[in-house]
Motif scaffolding. Structure first.
Motif, short mmCIF file in Angstrom:
data_model
loop_
_atom_site.label_atom_id
_atom_site.label_comp_id
_atom_site.label_asym_id
_atom_site.label_seq_id
_atom_site.Cartn_x
_atom_site.Cartn_y
_atom_site.Cartn_z
N PRO A 8 -2.93 -9.10 23.19
CA PRO A 8 -1.55 -9.62 23.68
C PRO A 8 -0.43 -8.60 23.11
O PRO A 8 -0.61 -8.36 21.96
CB PRO A 8 -1.56 -10.92 23.21
CG PRO A 8 -3.13 -11.09 22.93
CD PRO A 8 -3.60 -9.95 22.63
N GLN A 49 3.74 -8.82 22.16
CA GLN A 49 4.92 -9.67 22.12
C GLN A 49 6.06 -8.90 22.35
O GLN A 49 6.25 -7.41 22.32
CB GLN A 49 4.91 -10.12 20.74
CG GLN A 49 3.96 -10.92 20.15
CD GLN A 49 3.33 -12.11 21.15
OE1 GLN A 49 4.48 -12.71 21.19
NE2 GLN A 49 2.46 -12.47 21.31
N THR A 50 7.11 -9.59 22.45
CA THR A 50 8.46 -8.83 22.91
C THR A 50 9.03 -7.91 21.73
O THR A 50 8.97 -8.43 20.67
CB THR A 50 9.72 -10.01 23.19
OG1 THR A 50 9.04 -10.81 24.23
CG2 THR A 50 10.88 -9.32 23.56
N ALA A 54 7.68 -5.05 20.85
CA ALA A 54 6.57 -4.25 20.21
C ALA A 54 6.44 -3.04 21.07
O ALA A 54 7.02 -2.68 22.21
CB ALA A 54 5.44 -4.83 20.26
N PRO A 82 6.83 -10.85 27.07
CA PRO A 82 5.33 -10.74 26.50
C PRO A 82 4.32 -10.58 27.69
O PRO A 82 4.53 -10.87 28.67
CB PRO A 82 5.31 -12.33 26.09
CG PRO A 82 6.58 -12.81 26.04
CD PRO A 82 7.54 -12.02 27.04
N LYS A 131 8.18 -5.63 32.60
CA LYS A 131 7.73 -5.94 31.58
C LYS A 131 8.21 -5.16 30.56
O LYS A 131 7.89 -5.13 29.09
CB LYS A 131 6.41 -6.38 31.30
CG LYS A 131 6.19 -7.75 32.09
CD LYS A 131 4.70 -8.24 31.78
CE LYS A 131 4.62 -9.52 32.80
NZ LYS A 131 4.82 -10.81 32.24
#
Length: 138
Positions: free
Chosen positions: A50, A52-53, A55, A91, A102
């Protein structure tokens, strides 16, 4: 023959018949030849874990998987090199394709600044325990 004995005989016959039928179907399925169908595919970059916003994407965060060609993904990448060193603005879940929407633009960096749309400005707003975070200012 009393009633209990008749019931027991009927149940035993039913269970035996069901067992024989099950065994027959099982052996028939085992004898069927395996059919392998080759599906045309292309390769798509997906997240290995995963993200995250904010990164920064590294090579260890990505993997390449086969994706069916008849269901192409708009904005997907086929090479990890195009995604590495870009910031995440939305995310991304594990095994989810990484798309252009994204990611921050190339050379934009990571963190909050790339997630702010062009023409918009982020400011901090002082709050206290009474006001709290009642909403967000857009």
């Amino acid at each position: 023959m009393d009633r209990n004995t008749r019931t027991l005989v009927v149940v035993l016959v039913a269970v035996t018949t069901a067992a024989l039928a099950t065994y027959g179907v099982y052996t028939a399925v085992l004898r069927m030849p395996v059919r392998q169908v080759e599906v045309a595919h292309s390769f798509v970059v997906v997240a290995a874990r995963p993200l995250q916003t904010g990164a920064m994407v590294t090579a260890g965060d990505l993997k390449v998987v086969a994706w069916p060609s008849r269901a192409p993904l708009a904005g997907a990448f086929s090479k990890p090199e195009a995604v590495v060193n870009r910031g995440v603005i939305a995310p991304v879940l594990e095994n989810e394709p990484v798309t252009e929407t994204k990611l921050a633009p190339i050379e934009a960096g990571a963190g909050l600044p790339p997630s702010i749309p062009a023409g918009m400005r982020a400011i901090s707003v002082r709050v206290n325990e009474v006001v709290g975070v009642a909403g967000f200012v857009v």
